[in-house]
Each structure stands twice: as C-alpha cells, then as structure tokens.
Design a protein around this motif. Sequence first.
Motif, PDB file in Angstrom:
ATOM      1  N   LEU A  33       0.897  -1.362  -0.008  1.00 16.22           N
ATOM      2  CA  LEU A  33       0.040   0.123  -0.044  1.00 16.22           C
ATOM      3  C   LEU A  33       0.837   1.322  -0.050  1.00 16.22           C
ATOM      4  O   LEU A  33       0.256   2.366   0.034  1.00 16.22           O
ATOM      5  CB  LEU A  33      -0.944  -0.091   1.152  1.00 16.22           C
ATOM      6  CG  LEU A  33      -1.966  -1.114   1.344  1.00 16.22           C
ATOM      7  CD1 LEU A  33      -2.701  -1.013   2.583  1.00 16.22           C
ATOM      8  CD2 LEU A  33      -3.033  -0.946   0.149  1.00 16.22           C
ATOM      9  N   LYS A  67       0.074   4.639  -2.260  1.00 16.98           N
ATOM     10  CA  LYS A  67      -1.071   4.357  -2.909  1.00 16.98           C
ATOM     11  C   LYS A  67      -2.078   5.614  -2.254  1.00 16.98           C
ATOM     12  O   LYS A  67      -2.127   5.931  -1.275  1.00 16.98           O
ATOM     13  CB  LYS A  67      -1.540   3.186  -3.019  1.00 16.98           C
ATOM     14  CG  LYS A  67      -0.655   2.190  -3.763  1.00 16.98           C
ATOM     15  CD  LYS A  67      -1.547   0.750  -3.662  1.00 16.98           C
ATOM     16  CE  LYS A  67      -0.597  -0.078  -4.606  1.00 16.98           C
ATOM     17  NZ  LYS A  67      -0.955  -1.473  -4.618  1.00 16.98           N
ATOM     18  N   TYR A 119      -6.787   5.815   0.696  1.00 16.11           N
ATOM     19  CA  TYR A 119      -7.010   5.087   1.868  1.00 16.11           C
ATOM     20  C   TYR A 119      -7.037   5.985   3.154  1.00 16.11           C
ATOM     21  O   TYR A 119      -6.874   5.674   4.267  1.00 16.11           O
ATOM     22  CB  TYR A 119      -5.851   3.945   2.037  1.00 16.11           C
ATOM     23  CG  TYR A 119      -5.974   2.860   1.293  1.00 16.11           C
ATOM     24  CD1 TYR A 119      -6.789   1.810   1.485  1.00 16.11           C
ATOM     25  CD2 TYR A 119      -5.278   2.819   0.039  1.00 16.11           C
ATOM     26  CE1 TYR A 119      -7.046   0.848   0.515  1.00 16.11           C
ATOM     27  CE2 TYR A 119      -5.429   2.018  -0.861  1.00 16.11           C
ATOM     28  CZ  TYR A 119      -6.181   0.828  -0.459  1.00 16.11           C
ATOM     29  OH  TYR A 119      -6.336  -0.090  -1.476  1.00 16.11           O
TER      30      TYR A 119
END
Length: 220
Positions: free
Chosen positions: A7, A10, A13
Amino acid sequence: MDGVHDLGGKQGYGPIDVLEPVEPFHSEWEARAWALSKGFGGGAPDITIDWWRHVRETSIPADYLTRPYLDSWLETDMATLVDSKVCTIEELAAGKSATPPVGEAVSISVEDAIAANRASATRFDRPVEVAPKFAVGSRIVAHQNASTGHTRLPGYVRGRVGEIHAHHGAHLFPDAVSMGIEVAEHLYTVAFKAKDLWPESANSKDVVFLDLWESYLAPR
C-alpha cells in the motif's frame, strides 16, 4: 509478492492516524493474539519469517484490507501450522488439541518473558566474499520488474532514482529465503526524494529512506 498488501504511496486510503492511544493494544483479544503468536514462535517451527510474510500476502484482498492487524497475524499463524501438519483445521475450530501435549505448561513472569524474547533475537547478517556493487553516494535506480513471490521492494520506488545513504554488509535475501534458499546479498539504505516519487510532492524537501538489497538496484 505483488498484491494489495503493498500500500505504500497509494492514494484512496485516507490520512494515517498519528494520534492513536499510547497503549500497545486496543483490546484484550489483541494482547492474547500477540501472546499466542509469540508463544509458538509466530507460525510453524519449520518456516522462516519470509515465508510467513509470503503466506500473509496471499490473503484474499478484501480479507487483508478489512481484517484487524493482529487478527491477520493469527490467520497467518494458523495457516502455517495446518500446512506444516502441526495441527488440523478441526483442532483449530474446536479450540482443543486432539493429540497428546509435547510437554508441561510453564508459568513465567512478564519480565522473564521479555528477557527470553530479547535473547531469542535472530541475526540475519552473513559473511559474503563478493564486494558490494555500490558505495555511499552512488546513484541508483530501483528495478521495475514485478515479483511472483515474496519481495521487500515496494512498488512505489520501482523505476525511481535514489542515492545510497549507507551500506550494512550482507544480509539474508528475503526473496530467496521465502523459497527455502539461504543466500545473502549486500544491503543498503537508499534515500529517495519525495518529489521523485510522487508528482504532488514537487515542492517537498522530504526524503524517504528504505533498506534495499543489491539485486533490487541498478546503477544510474
């Protein structure tokens, strides 16, 4: 392996919560999960930490993203125990062993448990005869290639230029160790400028430091 677990860097989120309470566990079950994992060494006795990580990375994406962190630990521990025939799925579901105990249970203090944990620390550095390819200050580029197995090369630095910040000698190479092959490579701390990683950081002076193995890197 390349998957949803990678992750780093990225979007989508949300911000990282840096104001969590100082307590090490959010609830009692997390403390019990941590104790169970540490109690039997974090998985089956015939596996390496790199194979354990590979097993965890093969979780179904939706499960990986929604399962609490220490619950994910236990899921991985149980999978390795069943795979190594230490116990069966039925025993885990019942919460009771169907085989005789291998020894008597012992009770120790928290202080002794912490001391034992520290004494059992594993060293991953190894001597190698080959000289390092890079020196402090060398410009490198992280390889772009994807991995079909376990790897410690984050996707967000692949194909990006960095600079060798430190050399740590040779350490076991996780990509190989996860497959049962014990081989060591030179390990470096590599500095990547944030502006070279993310377009929105064009005016940032931040630097990201990553420990990366030699075969992840190429001269710039």
